[in-house]
Design a protein around this motif. Structure first.
Motif, short mmCIF file in Angstrom:
data_model
loop_
_atom_site.label_atom_id
_atom_site.label_comp_id
_atom_site.label_asym_id
_atom_site.label_seq_id
_atom_site.Cartn_x
_atom_site.Cartn_y
_atom_site.Cartn_z
N ASN A 23 31.50 -51.81 2.69
CA ASN A 23 30.35 -52.12 1.83
C ASN A 23 30.27 -51.16 0.65
N ALA A 24 30.41 -49.86 0.95
CA ALA A 24 30.26 -48.85 -0.09
C ALA A 24 31.27 -49.07 -1.20
N ILE A 25 32.50 -49.44 -0.84
CA ILE A 25 33.54 -49.65 -1.86
C ILE A 25 33.26 -50.92 -2.66
N LEU A 26 32.81 -51.98 -1.97
CA LEU A 26 32.59 -53.26 -2.66
C LEU A 26 31.30 -53.30 -3.48
N LEU A 27 30.30 -52.50 -3.08
CA LEU A 27 28.96 -52.61 -3.68
C LEU A 27 28.95 -52.56 -5.22
N PRO A 28 29.57 -51.54 -5.85
CA PRO A 28 29.49 -51.52 -7.32
C PRO A 28 30.22 -52.70 -7.96
N HIS A 29 31.30 -53.16 -7.36
CA HIS A 29 32.09 -54.25 -7.96
C HIS A 29 31.34 -55.59 -7.87
N VAL A 30 30.68 -55.82 -6.73
CA VAL A 30 29.90 -57.06 -6.61
C VAL A 30 28.70 -57.01 -7.56
N GLN A 31 28.09 -55.84 -7.69
CA GLN A 31 26.92 -55.77 -8.60
C GLN A 31 27.35 -55.93 -10.06
N GLU A 32 28.57 -55.52 -10.37
CA GLU A 32 29.09 -55.75 -11.71
C GLU A 32 29.19 -57.26 -11.96
N PHE A 33 29.68 -57.98 -10.95
CA PHE A 33 29.77 -59.45 -11.03
C PHE A 33 28.36 -60.05 -11.15
N ASN A 34 27.40 -59.49 -10.37
CA ASN A 34 26.03 -60.01 -10.38
C ASN A 34 25.27 -59.67 -11.66
N SER A 35 25.74 -58.66 -12.39
CA SER A 35 24.92 -58.10 -13.47
C SER A 35 24.66 -59.10 -14.61
N THR A 36 25.45 -60.17 -14.68
CA THR A 36 25.16 -61.16 -15.73
C THR A 36 23.86 -61.90 -15.44
N VAL A 37 23.45 -61.94 -14.15
CA VAL A 37 22.18 -62.63 -13.82
C VAL A 37 21.11 -61.69 -13.26
N SER A 38 21.51 -60.50 -12.80
CA SER A 38 20.54 -59.60 -12.14
C SER A 38 20.35 -58.28 -12.88
N ALA A 39 20.62 -58.27 -14.17
CA ALA A 39 20.62 -56.99 -14.90
C ALA A 39 19.27 -56.27 -14.82
N GLU A 40 18.17 -57.02 -14.96
CA GLU A 40 16.86 -56.35 -14.94
C GLU A 40 16.60 -55.67 -13.61
N ARG A 41 16.92 -56.35 -12.54
CA ARG A 41 16.71 -55.78 -11.20
C ARG A 41 17.62 -54.56 -11.00
N LEU A 42 18.87 -54.67 -11.43
CA LEU A 42 19.79 -53.55 -11.25
C LEU A 42 19.37 -52.35 -12.10
N ALA A 43 18.79 -52.63 -13.26
CA ALA A 43 18.28 -51.53 -14.10
C ALA A 43 17.14 -50.81 -13.37
N LYS A 44 16.29 -51.57 -12.66
CA LYS A 44 15.21 -50.95 -11.87
C LYS A 44 15.81 -50.07 -10.77
N VAL A 45 16.89 -50.56 -10.15
CA VAL A 45 17.55 -49.77 -9.11
C VAL A 45 18.07 -48.46 -9.71
N ALA A 46 18.63 -48.55 -10.93
CA ALA A 46 19.12 -47.34 -11.60
C ALA A 46 18.00 -46.32 -11.73
N LYS A 47 16.82 -46.79 -12.12
CA LYS A 47 15.68 -45.89 -12.29
C LYS A 47 15.29 -45.26 -10.94
N ILE A 48 15.25 -46.08 -9.89
CA ILE A 48 14.88 -45.54 -8.56
C ILE A 48 15.92 -44.52 -8.09
N LEU A 49 17.18 -44.75 -8.47
CA LEU A 49 18.24 -43.81 -8.08
C LEU A 49 18.20 -42.53 -8.92
N GLY A 50 17.24 -42.44 -9.83
CA GLY A 50 17.07 -41.21 -10.62
C GLY A 50 17.64 -41.30 -12.03
N GLY A 51 18.12 -42.48 -12.43
CA GLY A 51 18.68 -42.62 -13.78
C GLY A 51 17.59 -42.78 -14.84
N ASN A 52 17.91 -42.38 -16.07
CA ASN A 52 16.96 -42.54 -17.17
C ASN A 52 17.30 -43.83 -17.92
#
Ligand SMILES: [Fe+2]
Length: 382
Positions: free
Chosen positions: A280-309
């Motif tokens: 899972n850990a290895i696949l997670l970023p690659h699948v989210q890259e694939f998903n990012s064309t439709v889930s970008a807003e949600r993934l950006a929120k995850v970035a913020k929760i993970l401590g990103g600016n």
């Protein structure tokens, strides 16, 4: 959309809650327990903590300690045989996802009969399973509180996904004092599994405000405590908070389901017998890259929760930051960098991708992929 939410009737959390588990089990009136676990936990003395707790409450027991890391049809059948020979009226699973999933298989067959493959898929059983108390020793799979079980079919070399409301344990026990013995690599891989649950549930097509709240808090706790738990296994606060994080992740994916990371990881696990959390850990970023064309807003929120600016970033840039932060966390906790290191072969991608698309977890991935696109994700993760 009408909405159902599933979780165990009782959940116990916090240091030393195993003691409370004993009295709670006694109150339910059970007399004869089958403990399902593995040889390592028996050897390091964790099983004796459970047997002592049962003795103090006048409950007799038998032990089945042959669960494999990826529990198999044979494990389920042998456990069921032991349960019947000893007339057990409930099961305690002690361990991580392997022990809990194996126990769910045994408990479901004990009341419904037939073979475990009859229940592959969604809500195939007719009756509730035998009562199951799941005592967790890892912080990751969420299996102690979910309605999912993954059983390996040795003949077909696949992992069967069973998704059934009757698989929900009656009681879930998360005592961080039982998690101290977890080695660094297992702490890391199970913690990344929990992160995967929360992120996949967060971008799922059936996410709701309840599952979102669970996923967000889970991601926040993982980002604060996973590295600490990996670096010092005896850090009780980190262990306790990771137990809450994985439980919250379980609440999220138990009700919003998962996505391609899990459907693809299940195939790797079944085919090569690899650890679930690492895949899972290895696949997670690659699948989210694939998903990012439709889930970008949600993934950006995850970035913020993970401590990103994410101030001033577009949703796409926020999603890219999320993917970067996931990769950095993986490196920090010592996850291998790619599937090649695990012995995965490109020549198997055709069959792995075909089976991944049939996996129940694929149904709720936010972006639908073709077999060729799934193969491309596997390739990127090499
Ligand atoms: Fe998982």
């Amino acid at each position: 959309m009408d909405y159902k939410f599933f979780m165990p009737q009782t959940s116990l959390m916090g240091p030393d809650c195993l003691k409370t588990a004993g009295t709670e089990i006694a109150k339910l009136g059970f007399k004869n327990c089958l403990i399902v676990t593995d040889k390592v936990l028996n050897k390091i003395g964790l099983v004796s903590k459970i047997t002592r707790m049962l003795e103090e409450n006048n409950i007799s027991f038998s032990i089945y300690d042959e669960t494999s890391p990826n529990p198999t049809v044979t494990n389920v059948n042998n456990g069921l045989k032991k349960l019947k020979e000893n007339n057990c009226d409930f099961i305690i699973s002690l361990g991580g996802g392997s022990a809990h999933d194996c126990s769910k298989g045994i408990a479901l067959l004990a009341t419904n009969g037939g073979e475990i493959k009859d229940y592959e898929g969604i809500d195939k059983s007719k009756k509730p399973q035998l009562p199951l108390v799941s005592i967790n020793t890892t912080a990751g799979t969420g299996s102690e509180m979910t309605l999912f079980a993954i059983i390996t079919d040795e003949e077909r070399h696949i992992k069967m996904s069973l998704v059934d409301k009757h698989l929900t344990p009656l009681m879930a026990v998360n005592d961080p004092l039982l998690m101290i013995a977890m080695p660094k690599s297992l702490t890391a891989s199970t913690g990344m599994d929990a992160l995967t649950h929360s992120i996949e549930a967060y971008v799922s097509t059936i996410a709701t405000p309840i599952t979102d709240a669970c996923a967000e808090k889970s991601i926040e706790l993982i980002s604060q405590y996973l590295v600490r738990a990996v670096e010092n296994g005896e850090d009780i606060e980190a262990r306790d908070m990771m137990a809450y994080a994985e439980y919250l992740g379980g609440m999220a994916f138990n009700n919003a389901s998962l996505g391609y990371v899990h459907s693809m990881a299940h195939q790797l696990g079944g085919f090569y017998n690899l650890p679930h959390g690492v895949c899972n850990a290895i696949l997670l970023p690659h699948v989210q890259e694939f998903n990012s064309t439709v889930s970008a807003e949600r993934l950006a929120k995850v970035a913020k929760i993970l401590g990103g600016n994410i101030e001033g970033l577009s949703p796409q840039e926020g999603a890219a930051l999320c993917i970067k932060l996931i990769k950095e966390l993986s490196v920090k906790v010592g996850i291998p960098s790619g599937l090649k290191e695990l012995g995965v072969k490109e020549s198997d991608f055709e069959i792995l991708a075909t089976n991944a698309l049939k996996d129940a977890c694929s149904l709720t991935n936010p972006r639908k992929g073709s077999k060729e696109e799934i193969i491309a994700i596997y390739k990127a993760a090499m």
